[in-house]
Design a protein around this motif. Structure first.
Motif, short mmCIF file in Angstrom:
data_model
loop_
_atom_site.label_atom_id
_atom_site.label_comp_id
_atom_site.label_asym_id
_atom_site.label_seq_id
_atom_site.Cartn_x
_atom_site.Cartn_y
_atom_site.Cartn_z
N PHE A 128 0.77 -1.31 0.06
CA PHE A 128 -0.10 -0.09 0.32
C PHE A 128 0.75 1.41 0.12
N LYS A 129 0.27 2.38 -0.73
CA LYS A 129 1.08 3.11 -0.45
C LYS A 129 -0.07 4.18 1.30
N ALA A 130 1.32 4.51 1.56
CA ALA A 130 0.17 5.61 2.34
C ALA A 130 1.62 6.18 3.13
N ASP A 131 1.21 7.24 3.77
CA ASP A 131 1.37 8.63 4.23
C ASP A 131 1.18 8.37 6.00
N HIS A 132 1.64 9.65 6.83
CA HIS A 132 1.54 10.01 8.06
C HIS A 132 0.80 9.73 8.81
N ARG A 133 -1.02 9.01 8.61
CA ARG A 133 -1.81 8.67 8.85
C ARG A 133 -2.18 7.56 9.62
N ILE A 134 -2.86 7.49 11.03
CA ILE A 134 -3.41 6.37 11.47
C ILE A 134 -4.00 4.98 10.86
N TYR A 135 -3.42 3.70 11.22
CA TYR A 135 -4.16 2.93 10.53
C TYR A 135 -4.75 1.81 10.74
N ARG A 136 -5.62 1.46 11.00
CA ARG A 136 -5.34 -0.16 10.73
C ARG A 136 -6.12 -1.23 9.90
N LEU A 137 -6.27 -2.35 10.54
CA LEU A 137 -6.57 -3.82 9.20
C LEU A 137 -7.33 -4.83 9.81
N LYS A 138 -8.11 -5.22 8.93
CA LYS A 138 -8.54 -6.25 8.48
C LYS A 138 -8.06 -6.99 7.69
N SER A 145 -8.85 -10.89 6.53
CA SER A 145 -9.55 -12.43 7.00
C SER A 145 -9.17 -13.27 4.61
N ALA A 146 -9.65 -13.99 4.86
CA ALA A 146 -9.16 -15.64 3.62
C ALA A 146 -10.46 -16.65 4.13
N ALA A 147 -10.91 -17.68 3.24
CA ALA A 147 -12.15 -18.79 4.28
C ALA A 147 -11.41 -19.46 4.81
N GLY A 148 -11.54 -20.34 5.73
CA GLY A 148 -11.74 -21.18 5.99
C GLY A 148 -10.40 -20.83 7.25
N TYR A 149 -10.57 -19.67 7.46
CA TYR A 149 -9.41 -18.75 8.65
C TYR A 149 -10.00 -17.84 9.42
N VAL A 150 -9.82 -17.37 10.07
CA VAL A 150 -10.38 -16.81 10.91
C VAL A 150 -10.07 -15.39 11.02
N ASP A 151 -10.80 -14.34 11.03
CA ASP A 151 -10.37 -13.20 10.97
C ASP A 151 -9.25 -12.12 11.83
N LEU A 152 -8.80 -11.73 10.24
CA LEU A 152 -7.54 -10.78 11.71
C LEU A 152 -7.81 -9.24 11.87
N TYR A 153 -7.73 -8.62 12.66
CA TYR A 153 -8.35 -7.52 13.14
C TYR A 153 -7.11 -6.48 13.53
N THR A 154 -6.23 -5.77 13.51
CA THR A 154 -5.64 -4.85 14.55
C THR A 154 -6.10 -3.86 15.25
N SER A 155 -5.16 -2.83 16.38
CA SER A 155 -5.17 -1.54 16.56
C SER A 155 -4.90 -0.88 15.64
N ASP A 156 -4.97 0.82 16.03
CA ASP A 156 -4.82 1.57 15.37
C ASP A 156 -3.19 1.74 15.67
N PHE A 157 -2.43 1.89 14.57
CA PHE A 157 -1.43 2.25 14.31
C PHE A 157 -0.62 3.05 13.76
N GLU A 158 0.80 3.24 13.36
CA GLU A 158 1.30 4.47 13.05
C GLU A 158 2.25 4.53 11.95
N ILE A 159 1.98 5.06 10.41
CA ILE A 159 2.85 5.31 10.13
C ILE A 159 3.90 5.47 9.89
N ARG A 160 5.09 5.60 9.63
CA ARG A 160 6.49 6.86 9.76
C ARG A 160 6.79 6.98 8.12
N LYS A 161 7.45 5.84 8.28
CA LYS A 161 8.12 5.53 6.95
C LYS A 161 7.86 3.63 6.98
N ASP A 162 8.30 3.64 6.07
CA ASP A 162 8.26 2.64 4.85
C ASP A 162 8.23 0.99 6.21
#
Length: 782
Positions: free
Chosen positions: A52-62, A64-81
């Motif tokens: 993904f292309k990102a800047d200084h914003r706060i992100y979170r992720l979801k 998912s895949a068939a047959g697997y448990v969904d995974l969620y993340t809490s907020d995290f910050e992107i400051r560099k690659d």
């Protein structure tokens, strides 16, 4: 070189403004990735890898895949690659609790800092010093000095603070810390203006574990390691998280025994005689280590914490030393002697740290401060006896009562402020005061005479050192090029006062300016990897330390003494370095160190008494060229490895014992690390190094190295681990040395109890808070 560097710097800052970061997500199965940022979201179907292309914003992720448990993340910050490794767990019936495991890379790069995950290294180590020895790219000699990319030893820090002890004392302290107390190793080969200028050889920062937000949890451990002698250790750690307060306590007991054997021949050129020495020393020791502390998140923006470290060490040494003095042209022995030396030492180290952090905003702006007080109390009772084969000479016996107390006070405050236009402003101040009081009382007895005061070895000495500094640096990305210039101002005030055997004083008082420039740019994408280059310019200082200045002689044996040089002057180093990284993994470095007024450990010899003195002296200049290559397979699958090589070429010019010298030598160091996850519960690691044509303080070293392996088996539903480790499998960590300089010609062999096999058992327990039982994964920002 300077003109080219200046031209390149002026060229890149003429570009326009631009800034972009890549967020790479690597998964264990093709997945749907949703990246949330405020009200916006982006959906991508990932084939094990998504960018993904990102800047200084706060992100979170979801994820998912068939047959697997969904995974969620809490907020995290992107400051560099950033690279994130995520693993989905297959769905099962009656699933209650889910534990998501992400495999961290062993080595990552954060601007000018290399971060080494210590967990794989602790599995085959008995203490923090062995973890340091296995750190990739670091070479540790048998005296405890650490070398990164130059002939100047690196500065060793614990939790970002310099300990202000000698290399031998730091090695002793690290050997008293349990291996599993180390969280990570930070390697700074060219530190920025934020760090002390007195780090010409770079910085090794050992970051110890603290309390973590995992509810109430902990572990117990026990280990036994056998070489020629044994080492046994046991301990526990406990962490507790209650609302906004995290606390921890850890204790480790170690009973160890080691040995060192030294065989050498030292030649006296004037009368062509030779001194043959065979020395064997055993080192039994007992250590208690306690650490405790807490961190209180008072508000969402302000937190404070306290950490305590206590080490109590009782060490002994028993040395037997055979010396034979003879002519080279004949087998007739002129004289010989046998000596035994015993040391009974007690050492207490207390470290206190009070820290605060204030988060100014959500972009990463923060103000941190810390106040540290360290106390080290060392006492030693030394006794020795010398029996001569020449019946005309009577037995000589001596006793020394040595005490040394060191107080270190460190006050530091740093501000990082991120401006909306993309600038990052950093500034700070630091005040370090240390005080040492040394008292060595020696008596000597010749034959049947009564003991009398030994004025040659008796010494009383006080030493004060104050270093006061301030720095400022700014970073900004222009057209994809990150520029970070900075400057550090340091005032040095050193005072030494020898009270006995003579009233003498020494001192260094000066103020110096140390510039720093860091440039970084993405070069090209190659085979799916993003190659990034950086260029660094830095000026630094190496100050004489207490042991190097103290003029009193320290008895090693009847033909060898250690003695300081109160006339030592600081040395200054200018460093130029260029690095290439592949997805934040350092793969290539080339650099030049130009050092003026270099001082180093040298050996001088009195040809009348045949006594050699190890001391320090300013010799002249040194120009060093170094190259470093690293490659391998990144983690994420069953097997990964890295391997690297470093070449150093040093050219010294100056005066050695008032004789002009011109000395050049190149050396190679090879290192590697392998990890194979045979099953989900069985892990195999192998690491090692080899050094060719090495040198240390003008001693030329023959090839030596070490190979280590460990086998880690998880049991009891992964709550416990049984670890079998073998260190120095081939018993190749043996150093053959020689020196051929003005007035000195010697060779010999030195080795100790490095080949060991050990078994460690660790059991983890814990109760997580209710909110932690969700299927959450905190994505790392680095």
């Amino acid at each position: 070189m300077r003109i080219a560097f200046t031209f390149f710097f002026c060229l890149i800052i003429s570009f326009g403004f631009a800034q972009s970061f890549d967020l790479k997500i690597i998964t264990n199965t093709p997945s749907t990735v949703i990246l949330f940022s405020g009200k916006d979201s982006t959906v991508k179907i990932a084939q094990n890898e998504t960018i993904f292309k990102a800047d200084h914003r706060i992100y979170r992720l979801k994820l998912s895949a068939a047959g697997y448990v969904d995974l969620y993340t809490s907020d995290f910050e992107i400051r560099k690659d950033t690279i994130i490794f995520l693993s989905l767990i297959p769905k099962k019936n009656n699933l209650e609790n889910v534990v998501v495991v992400s495999r961290k890379p062993l080595i990552t790069q954060d601007d000018d800092k290399t971060i080494v995950d210590a967990e794989p290294l602790t599995q085959s180590s008995t203490n923090a010093f062995e973890v340091l020895e296995k750190t990739p790219g670091a070479v540790v000699d048998q005296d405890g000095n650490v070398y990164l990319n130059s002939a100047t030893p690196a500065t060793v820090q614990i939790n970002g603070k310099e300990i202000k002890l000698s290399a031998a004392d730091i090695a002793s302290l690290l050997k008293s810390l349990p291996a599993n107390s180390v969280q990570k190793i930070e390697v700074l080969r060219t530190p920025s203006a934020k760090y002390d200028a007195g780090t010409s050889g770079g910085i090794i920062n050992i970051v110890l574990k603290k309390g973590i937000k995992l509810g109430t949890n902990g572990s117990v451990n026990a280990g036994y390691f056998q070489g020629k002698y044994h080492t046994a250790t046991t301990g526990f750690n406990l962490n507790k998280s209650n609302n906004n307060v995290q606390s921890y306590i850890s204790y480790q007991y170690t009973n160890k025994r080691n040995f060192e054997q030294l065989n050498s021949d030292r030649f006296i050129r004037r009368d062509t005689s030779v001194i043959n020495q065979q020395s064997y020393t055993t080192y039994p020791a007992f250590n208690h280590y306690l650490s405790a502390g807490f961190n209180n998140e008072w508000t969402n923006k302000f937190s404070f914490g306290y950490d305590l470290r206590l080490s109590v060490n009782q060490n002994r040494s028993f040395a037997e030393n055979d010396v034979l003095l003879s002519k080279q042209q004949t087998v007739i022995t002129n004289s010989g002697s046998f000596s035994d030396i015993q040391n009974k030492g007690n050492n207490i180290y207390i470290g206190n740290s009070l820290s605060t952090k204030y988060k100014i905003d959500t972009t990463g702006s923060e103000w941190t401060s810390s106040l540290d007080y360290n106390f080290n109390n060392y006492g030693n009772d030394q006794s020795y006896g010398i029996n001569f084969s020449d019946t005309a000479r009577v037995r000589v016996a001596g006793n020394g009562d040595i005490s040394n107390r060191k107080h270190i006070l460190n006050l530091q405050s740093d501000l990082v402020y991120k401006i909306k236009t993309g600038y990052t402003f950093e500034t700070g101040i630091k005040f370090v005061n240390s005080f040492s009081a040394n008292n060595a009382e020696y008596t000597v007895q010749r034959g049947n005479n009564l003991p009398v005061r030994d004025s040659f070895q008796t010494n009383k000495f006080t030493y004060k050192e104050g270093i006061y500094s301030a720095y400022v640096q700014v970073s900004k990305t222009f057209a994809g090029i990150t520029v970070k210039p900075g400057v550090r101002l340091e005032h040095t005030n050193i005072k030494g006062h020898q009270l006995f055997p003579a009233d003498s004083r020494l001192g260094i008082k000066r103020t110096d300016l140390f510039p720093y420039v860091y440039l970084r740019r993405e070069i090209v994408k190659l085979f799916g990897f993003k190659l990034t280059g950086n260029l660094i310019y830095r000026r630094s200082i190496t100050r004489p330390f207490y042991e190097a200045l103290n003029p009193y002689p320290k008895f090693i044996d009847q033909y060898l003494f250690d003695i300081g040089n109160p006339d030592l002057k600081p040395q200054f180093t200018t460093n130029y370095e260029f690095n290439i990284m592949a997805d934040q993994f350092p793969v290539f470095s080339v650099g030049i160190n130009e050092t003026k007024n270099i001082f180093t450990n040298v050996t001088y010899q009195d040809e009348v008494t045949k006594i050699a003195y190890r001391t320090y002296d300013n010799l002249g200049r040194n120009k060093e060229l170094y190259l470093r290559f690293v490659g391998g397979i990144p983690p994420g699958k069953k097997y990964f490895f890295y391997a690297g090589a470093q070449h150093n070429y040093n050219h010294f010019t100056g005066l050695y014992q008032n004789v002009p010298f011109d000395y050049a030598r190149g050396s190679w160091t090879f290192f590697m690390y392998h990890n194979f996850k045979a099953t989900p519960t069985f892990n195999i690691t192998m690491n090692g190094f080899m050094r060719l044509r090495g040198f240390q303080n003008f001693y030329e070293l023959q090839p030596f190295g070490a190979l280590h392996m460990s086998f880690n088996k998880s049991i009891l539903q992964k709550k416990a681990n049984i670890i079998l480790s073998v260190n120095d499998i081939l018993k190749t960590n043996v150093v053959d040395f020689s020196i051929d300089q003005a007035g000195i010609f010697a060779n010999g062999t030195r080795f100790n109890d490095t080949r060991r096999i050990g078994l460690t058992f660790r059991y983890n327990f814990g109760i997580k808070p209710k909110e932690e039982k969700k299927n959450n994964f905190d994505a790392p920002a680095e």
